[in-house]
Motif scaffolding. Structure first.
Motif, PDB file in Angstrom:
ATOM      1  N   SER A   1       0.829  -1.203   0.000  1.00 34.33           N
ATOM      2  CA  SER A   1       0.000   0.000   0.000  1.00 34.33           C
ATOM      3  C   SER A   1       0.866   1.257   0.000  1.00 34.33           C
ATOM      4  CB  SER A   1      -0.922  -0.019   1.223  1.00 34.33           C
ATOM      5  OG  SER A   1      -1.695   1.160   1.292  1.00 34.33           O
TER       6      SER A   1
ATOM      7  N   SER B   1       2.178   1.778  -3.333  1.00 33.85           N
ATOM      8  CA  SER B   1       1.132   2.295  -4.224  1.00 33.85           C
ATOM      9  C   SER B   1       0.924   3.783  -4.001  1.00 33.85           C
ATOM     10  CB  SER B   1      -0.158   1.516  -3.988  1.00 33.85           C
ATOM     11  OG  SER B   1      -1.203   2.035  -4.779  1.00 33.85           O
ATOM     12  N   ASN B   2       0.902   4.216  -2.700  1.00 29.11           N
ATOM     13  CA  ASN B   2       0.750   5.644  -2.409  1.00 29.11           C
ATOM     14  C   ASN B   2       1.919   6.457  -2.965  1.00 29.11           C
ATOM     15  OD1 ASN B   2      -1.645   5.141  -1.036  1.00 29.11           O
ATOM     16  ND2 ASN B   2      -0.611   4.846   0.939  1.00 29.11           N
TER      17      ASN B   2
ATOM     18  N   ASP C   1       3.593   5.667  -5.521  1.00 25.68           N
ATOM     19  CA  ASP C   1       3.410   5.709  -6.968  1.00 25.68           C
ATOM     20  C   ASP C   1       2.416   6.803  -7.347  1.00 25.68           C
ATOM     21  OD1 ASP C   1       3.720   4.934  -9.614  1.00 25.68           O
ATOM     22  OD2 ASP C   1       2.095   3.472  -9.503  1.00 25.68           O
ATOM     23  N   ASN C   2       1.308   6.874  -6.580  1.00 22.67           N
ATOM     24  CA  ASN C   2       0.327   7.938  -6.849  1.00 22.67           C
ATOM     25  C   ASN C   2       0.947   9.317  -6.645  1.00 22.67           C
ATOM     26  OD1 ASN C   2      -1.625   5.992  -7.372  1.00 22.67           O
ATOM     27  ND2 ASN C   2      -2.306   5.904  -5.238  1.00 22.67           N
ATOM     28  N   LEU C   3       1.732   9.430  -5.560  1.00 21.13           N
ATOM     29  CA  LEU C   3       2.388  10.711  -5.303  1.00 21.13           C
ATOM     30  C   LEU C   3       3.322  11.101  -6.443  1.00 21.13           C
ATOM     31  CD1 LEU C   3       3.016  13.073  -3.401  1.00 21.13           C
ATOM     32  CD2 LEU C   3       4.730  11.626  -2.287  1.00 21.13           C
TER      33      LEU C   3
ATOM     34  N   SER D   1       2.980  10.191  -9.508  1.00 15.41           N
ATOM     35  CA  SER D   1       2.153  10.589 -10.650  1.00 15.41           C
ATOM     36  C   SER D   1       1.681  12.034 -10.499  1.00 15.41           C
ATOM     37  CB  SER D   1       0.957   9.653 -10.777  1.00 15.41           C
ATOM     38  OG  SER D   1       1.376   8.321 -10.984  1.00 15.41           O
ATOM     39  N   SER D   2       1.246  12.402  -9.254  1.00 14.88           N
ATOM     40  CA  SER D   2       0.823  13.784  -9.010  1.00 14.88           C
ATOM     41  C   SER D   2       1.972  14.744  -9.223  1.00 14.88           C
ATOM     42  CB  SER D   2       0.278  13.907  -7.582  1.00 14.88           C
ATOM     43  OG  SER D   2      -0.818  13.036  -7.385  1.00 14.88           O
TER      44      SER D   2
END
Length: 305
Positions: free
Chosen positions: A206, A209-210, A212-214, A216-217
């Motif tokens: 998790s 994944s976070n 990775d999202n960060l 992307s942002s």
């Protein structure tokens, strides 16, 4: 006419045949050619290890003769080899009688390497000699350096072990044992950490994944920042190309004109006449508007036709 032999004559004839056969056989085994014509040649070698009398002599792999005898020369400490070669083979004087290994057991033979030349060597002349290293000699030449290196390595290892034994006194051995125990504990801790990581696998996934999202942002923000930086670059480029010095000069001239009391704008700003006139005008307009409100008939006439 029939010839009759008595018993003694028959025994004598048989003995002669046996002696002749033995002579031919022995000379054949010695390498002597009883019925053919041969030439005698000599060559000299420093060593004839593996070469025997009656050994074969070859030219291009074909047997052309034999070694007749080998003699040791004390004065030169060399060996004189006598060869018998079939007379139908012509040998140029620059040819070489090479001693080489003819089998794996170390047996030696002679081969005559025919050289180009017009001058033919005569009978009982001496050929140039050459010794070709055999397979065993080549292997020994390669193994001996390795043997010396291995002996040196073993000696160095022995010296190293002696030095280690001298350094490792009882106290040092105790410290070494403690170091090994500490290393074992460290490895156990690493094992526990890896076990905890395995147990917390979902949380770590998790978190990844976070992240990775960060990321992307952050990539999207970087795109926006790139656009903003592009606009700033365009503005700076516009400012570079603009006539800022002319604009500043014009503003400076305007301020000087305003601050000049002799100029038109300076007189309007610096003197009170304009302010007084405007003040009087405003009061008169105010009075007029008040009079119109009090007595509109005096100022506004309405005619009805």
């Amino acid at each position: 006419m029939k010839i009759n032999f008595n018993r003694e004559q028959k025994i004598g004839l048989f003995a002669i045949l046996i002696a002749a056969s033995l002579y031919i056989t022995i000379n054949y085994l010695k390498g002597k050619d009883i019925f053919g014509t041969t030439n005698i040649y000599y060559t000299v070698y420093e060593s004839v290890d593996g070469l025997n009398a009656t050994g074969p002599v070859f030219i291009k792999g074909f047997k052309v003769g034999t070694v007749q005898k080998i003699e040791y020369q004390e004065k030169s400490e060399n060996f004189l080899v006598t060869m018998k070669v079939d007379s139908k083979f012509s040998i140029p004087d620059s040819s070489i009688a090479q001693l080489y290994s003819s089998d794996l057991l170390g047996g030696k033979s002679i081969r005559i390497q025919i050289a180009k030349g017009d001058r033919i060597i005569g009978e009982r002349d001496t050929l140039q000699s050459q010794i070709e290293p055999g397979m065993i000699e080549n292997i020994a030449a390669q193994i001996l350096p390795l043997k010396d290196q291995a002996s040196e390595l073993i000696s160095n290892l022995n010296t190293t072990f002696v030095n280690v034994n001298e350094v490792l006194d009882p106290q040092a051995k105790k410290h070494l044992a403690m170091s090994i125990q500490n290393l074992d504990r460290t490895l156990q801790n690493i094992k526990n950490i890896t076990s905890n990581l395995d147990q917390n696998g979902p949380e770590i996934s998790s978190l990844i994944s976070n992240l990775d999202n960060l990321s992307s942002s952050l990539k999207k923000s970087v795109v926006v920042l790139d656009k903003g930086l592009g606009n700033i670059t365009e503005i700076t480029d516009s400012l570079k190309t603009a006539d800022l010095s002319g604009t500043v000069k014009s503003l400076k001239d305007l301020l000087l004109e305003i601050n000049n009391p002799q100029g038109s704008i300076g007189k309007l700003i610096k003197t009170d006449s304009l302010h007084n006139s405007i003040d009087v005008l405003v009061r008169d307009i105010d009075v007029l508007i008040k009079n119109i409100q009090d007595n509109p008939k005096k100022y506004i006439k309405i005619s009805v036709f």
